[in-house]
Design a protein around this motif. Structure first.
Motif, PDB file in Angstrom:
ATOM      1  N   PRO A 148       0.805  -1.234   0.000  1.00  0.00           N
ATOM      2  CA  PRO A 148       0.000   0.000   0.000  1.00  0.00           C
ATOM      3  C   PRO A 148       0.833   1.277   0.000  1.00  0.00           C
ATOM      4  O   PRO A 148       0.498   2.238  -0.693  1.00  0.00           O
ATOM      5  CB  PRO A 148      -0.832  -0.125   1.281  1.00  0.00           C
ATOM      6  N   GLN A 149       1.924   1.303   0.767  1.00  0.00           N
ATOM      7  CA  GLN A 149       2.737   2.511   0.816  1.00  0.00           C
ATOM      8  C   GLN A 149       3.415   2.784  -0.523  1.00  0.00           C
ATOM      9  O   GLN A 149       3.512   3.937  -0.959  1.00  0.00           O
ATOM     10  CB  GLN A 149       3.750   2.417   1.944  1.00  0.00           C
ATOM     11  N   ALA A 150       3.876   1.741  -1.189  1.00  0.00           N
ATOM     12  CA  ALA A 150       4.494   1.921  -2.503  1.00  0.00           C
ATOM     13  C   ALA A 150       3.465   2.433  -3.515  1.00  0.00           C
ATOM     14  O   ALA A 150       3.768   3.306  -4.341  1.00  0.00           O
ATOM     15  CB  ALA A 150       5.094   0.604  -2.987  1.00  0.00           C
ATOM     16  N   GLU A 151       2.257   1.913  -3.443  1.00  0.00           N
ATOM     17  CA  GLU A 151       1.221   2.375  -4.361  1.00  0.00           C
ATOM     18  C   GLU A 151       0.851   3.825  -4.088  1.00  0.00           C
ATOM     19  O   GLU A 151       0.613   4.611  -5.009  1.00  0.00           O
ATOM     20  CB  GLU A 151      -0.009   1.470  -4.271  1.00  0.00           C
ATOM     21  N   ARG A 152       0.806   4.201  -2.817  1.00  0.00           N
ATOM     22  CA  ARG A 152       0.527   5.599  -2.488  1.00  0.00           C
ATOM     23  C   ARG A 152       1.574   6.521  -3.077  1.00  0.00           C
ATOM     24  O   ARG A 152       1.270   7.610  -3.559  1.00  0.00           O
ATOM     25  CB  ARG A 152       0.471   5.777  -0.971  1.00  0.00           C
ATOM     26  N   ARG A 153       2.827   6.104  -3.005  1.00  0.00           N
ATOM     27  CA  ARG A 153       3.897   6.932  -3.558  1.00  0.00           C
ATOM     28  C   ARG A 153       3.734   7.097  -5.065  1.00  0.00           C
ATOM     29  O   ARG A 153       4.101   8.125  -5.630  1.00  0.00           O
ATOM     30  CB  ARG A 153       5.265   6.336  -3.224  1.00  0.00           C
ATOM     31  N   LEU A 154       3.204   6.087  -5.734  1.00  0.00           N
ATOM     32  CA  LEU A 154       2.962   6.190  -7.163  1.00  0.00           C
ATOM     33  C   LEU A 154       1.815   7.148  -7.478  1.00  0.00           C
ATOM     34  O   LEU A 154       1.901   7.967  -8.395  1.00  0.00           O
ATOM     35  CB  LEU A 154       2.631   4.812  -7.748  1.00  0.00           C
ATOM     36  N   TRP A 155       0.740   7.057  -6.714  1.00  0.00           N
ATOM     37  CA  TRP A 155      -0.510   7.729  -7.052  1.00  0.00           C
ATOM     38  C   TRP A 155      -0.665   9.122  -6.454  1.00  0.00           C
ATOM     39  O   TRP A 155      -1.375   9.954  -7.032  1.00  0.00           O
ATOM     40  CB  TRP A 155      -1.693   6.879  -6.580  1.00  0.00           C
ATOM     41  N   LEU A 156      -0.063   9.395  -5.308  1.00  0.00           N
ATOM     42  CA  LEU A 156      -0.426  10.585  -4.538  1.00  0.00           C
ATOM     43  C   LEU A 156       0.766  11.522  -4.345  1.00  0.00           C
ATOM     44  O   LEU A 156       1.884  11.077  -4.084  1.00  0.00           O
ATOM     45  CB  LEU A 156      -0.995  10.178  -3.177  1.00  0.00           C
ATOM     46  N   ARG A 157       0.487  12.843  -4.446  1.00  0.00           N
ATOM     47  CA  ARG A 157       1.501  13.866  -4.258  1.00  0.00           C
ATOM     48  C   ARG A 157       1.001  14.901  -3.241  1.00  0.00           C
ATOM     49  O   ARG A 157      -0.123  15.384  -3.346  1.00  0.00           O
ATOM     50  CB  ARG A 157       1.810  14.593  -5.583  1.00  0.00           C
ATOM     51  N   ARG A 158       1.853  15.265  -2.293  1.00  0.00           N
ATOM     52  CA  ARG A 158       1.512  16.308  -1.324  1.00  0.00           C
ATOM     53  C   ARG A 158       2.551  17.418  -1.460  1.00  0.00           C
ATOM     54  O   ARG A 158       3.705  17.237  -1.074  1.00  0.00           O
ATOM     55  CB  ARG A 158       1.507  15.751   0.097  1.00  0.00           C
ATOM     56  N   TYR A 159       2.139  18.534  -1.987  1.00  0.00           N
ATOM     57  CA  TYR A 159       3.072  19.638  -2.233  1.00  0.00           C
ATOM     58  C   TYR A 159       3.222  20.548  -1.021  1.00  0.00           C
ATOM     59  O   TYR A 159       4.228  21.254  -0.910  1.00  0.00           O
ATOM     60  CB  TYR A 159       2.612  20.434  -3.455  1.00  0.00           C
ATOM     61  N   HIS A 160       2.241  20.547  -0.129  1.00  0.00           N
ATOM     62  CA  HIS A 160       2.316  21.362   1.089  1.00  0.00           C
ATOM     63  C   HIS A 160       1.781  20.524   2.254  1.00  0.00           C
ATOM     64  O   HIS A 160       0.667  20.733   2.724  1.00  0.00           O
ATOM     65  CB  HIS A 160       1.500  22.653   0.935  1.00  0.00           C
ATOM     66  N   PRO A 161       2.561  19.541   2.708  1.00  0.00           N
ATOM     67  CA  PRO A 161       2.093  18.658   3.786  1.00  0.00           C
ATOM     68  C   PRO A 161       1.726  19.456   5.032  1.00  0.00           C
ATOM     69  O   PRO A 161       2.402  20.419   5.395  1.00  0.00           O
ATOM     70  CB  PRO A 161       3.297  17.745   4.044  1.00  0.00           C
ATOM     71  N   SER A 162       0.650  19.026   5.666  1.00  0.00           N
ATOM     72  CA  SER A 162       0.195  19.678   6.893  1.00  0.00           C
ATOM     73  C   SER A 162       0.168  18.640   8.010  1.00  0.00           C
ATOM     74  O   SER A 162      -0.404  17.554   7.829  1.00  0.00           O
ATOM     75  CB  SER A 162      -1.200  20.275   6.702  1.00  0.00           C
ATOM     76  N   PRO A 163       0.765  18.939   9.175  1.00  0.00           N
ATOM     77  CA  PRO A 163       0.827  17.935  10.240  1.00  0.00           C
ATOM     78  C   PRO A 163      -0.530  17.638  10.869  1.00  0.00           C
ATOM     79  O   PRO A 163      -0.742  16.548  11.374  1.00  0.00           O
ATOM     80  CB  PRO A 163       1.785  18.562  11.259  1.00  0.00           C
ATOM     81  N   ASP A 164      -1.436  18.600  10.833  1.00  0.00           N
ATOM     82  CA  ASP A 164      -2.732  18.397  11.490  1.00  0.00           C
ATOM     83  C   ASP A 164      -3.832  19.156  10.745  1.00  0.00           C
ATOM     84  O   ASP A 164      -4.420  20.101  11.272  1.00  0.00           O
ATOM     85  CB  ASP A 164      -2.650  18.869  12.948  1.00  0.00           C
ATOM     86  N   PRO A 165      -4.130  18.748   9.518  1.00  0.00           N
ATOM     87  CA  PRO A 165      -5.123  19.485   8.742  1.00  0.00           C
ATOM     88  C   PRO A 165      -6.543  19.235   9.257  1.00  0.00           C
ATOM     89  O   PRO A 165      -6.839  18.166   9.810  1.00  0.00           O
ATOM     90  CB  PRO A 165      -4.960  18.922   7.335  1.00  0.00           C
ATOM     91  N   ALA A 166      -7.415  20.215   9.067  1.00  0.00           N
ATOM     92  CA  ALA A 166      -8.827  20.020   9.411  1.00  0.00           C
ATOM     93  C   ALA A 166      -9.476  19.019   8.466  1.00  0.00           C
ATOM     94  O   ALA A 166     -10.432  18.331   8.834  1.00  0.00           O
ATOM     95  CB  ALA A 166      -9.565  21.360   9.355  1.00  0.00           C
ATOM     96  N   ALA A 167      -8.967  18.930   7.245  1.00  0.00           N
ATOM     97  CA  ALA A 167      -9.492  17.990   6.257  1.00  0.00           C
ATOM     98  C   ALA A 167      -8.449  17.816   5.161  1.00  0.00           C
ATOM     99  O   ALA A 167      -7.525  18.624   5.025  1.00  0.00           O
ATOM    100  CB  ALA A 167     -10.799  18.508   5.657  1.00  0.00           C
ATOM    101  N   ARG A 168      -8.618  16.758   4.378  1.00  0.00           N
ATOM    102  CA  ARG A 168      -7.789  16.540   3.201  1.00  0.00           C
ATOM    103  C   ARG A 168      -8.680  16.618   1.966  1.00  0.00           C
ATOM    104  O   ARG A 168      -9.826  16.163   1.977  1.00  0.00           O
ATOM    105  CB  ARG A 168      -7.087  15.182   3.256  1.00  0.00           C
ATOM    106  N   LEU A 169      -8.118  17.173   0.904  1.00  0.00           N
ATOM    107  CA  LEU A 169      -8.835  17.273  -0.362  1.00  0.00           C
ATOM    108  C   LEU A 169      -8.035  16.538  -1.421  1.00  0.00           C
ATOM    109  O   LEU A 169      -6.920  16.935  -1.768  1.00  0.00           O
ATOM    110  CB  LEU A 169      -9.022  18.737  -0.767  1.00  0.00           C
TER     111      LEU A 169
END
Length: 281
Positions: free
Chosen positions: A25-46
């Motif tokens: 799962p972690q390898a697949e996430r790295r393929l599919w998902l990009r976070r350009y401004h990671p937030s340590p405690d976001p109110a929500a993810r989009l």
């Protein structure tokens, strides 16, 4: 083509939180998902899904506009940029199922409110991913759909079978950064197979309503459109309201199919307000 609603829309059984012995799962996430401004405690993810021919970096500016209250997670489809060695996926149902598995794993490891945002092709894909996740028991905080007709208002189009010149003329006519880039012959050679595959995915998509009397979705749907978009009329955008038992909003912005290039800050304010419960800014 496998019709996405001729099969069970849930993430395939036999996984705990979307996992099985044959996947990393972690390898697949790295393929599919990009976070350009990671937030340590976001109110929500989009989770942001690109348009036909598009890629995850398109959402870099929106990610900045949403941060830090809302963390944008941009999707990178197979067959382009750093995934260019992988086969393209020209079937929207297959793409939705694969992405839903990845997001199901993500939400198991990182629980919390999340919503989906798709532009153009990404809007239809986000709709189908939301259906799968809701059917699997996930609560989707909202679905933002931009620059696309509602699933029940699709037109019969066959642009994916057209000659290269006609396909390119249509893409250039939509405006946006892609239209300028497609003046470069080297870029055209690399982009054409991606654009054609994505166009095929949209044009061969067949919507089937949810079984029974229920709506397709439970989450709120927020439809976004450009007033001069040749690909979707206000009436077609408004029919998204028929696909949810949750709330519905329609917002029109001046501009063409890529109106959002000029209204990134405004979109960020609207999305933050809807996902954090704050007032419209």
């Amino acid at each position: 083509m496998t019709n996405p609603v001729d099969q069970d829309l849930r993430v395939p059984a036999g996984r705990e939180g979307g996992r099985d012995g044959g996947r990393d799962p972690q390898a697949e996430r790295r393929l599919w998902l990009r976070r350009y401004h990671p937030s340590p405690d976001p109110a929500a993810r989009l989770v942001c899904l690109p348009h036909s021919g598009g890629a995850a970096p398109y959402f870099r500016a929106l990610s900045e506009a949403l941060s830090p209250a809302v963390e944008a997670v941009a999707v990178q489809y197979p067959g382009r940029q750093d995934r260019r060695t992988e086969p393209l996926v020209g079937d929207l149902g297959e793409l939705a199922t694969r992405l839903a598995e990845v997001l199901d794993d993500l939400l198991t490891d990182e629980p919390g409110p999340f919503a989906l945002f798709g532009h153009s092709m990404g809007a239809l894909l986000a709709f189908e991913v939301a259906r799968r996740l809701e059917q699997d028991g996930r609560e989707v905080a909202g679905l933002f759909v931009s620059g696309m007709r509602a699933p029940s208002a699709q037109r019969n189009e066959w642009l994916h079978l057209a000659e290269d010149a006609e396909l390119l003329r249509e893409v250039r006519g939509l405006g946006g950064t892609e239209a300028r880039l497609l003046e470069d012959e080297e870029i055209v050679r690399a982009a054409l197979p991606v654009i054609r595959s994505d166009t095929r995915a949209v044009e061969t998509y067949h919507y089937r309503a949810a079984s029974g009397a229920g709506a397709d979705l439970r989450c709120p749907v927020i439809a976004l459109t450009g007033t001069e978009d040749p690909r979707v009329t206000p009436v077609e955008a408004g029919t998204w309201r028929d696909h949810t038992s949750g709330g519905f909003e329609l917002h029109a912005f001046p501009g063409d199919h890529f109106y959002l290039n000029a209204f990134t800050a405004a979109l960020g304010r609207l999305m933050r307000a809807r996902l954090t419960g704050g007032p419209d800014e």
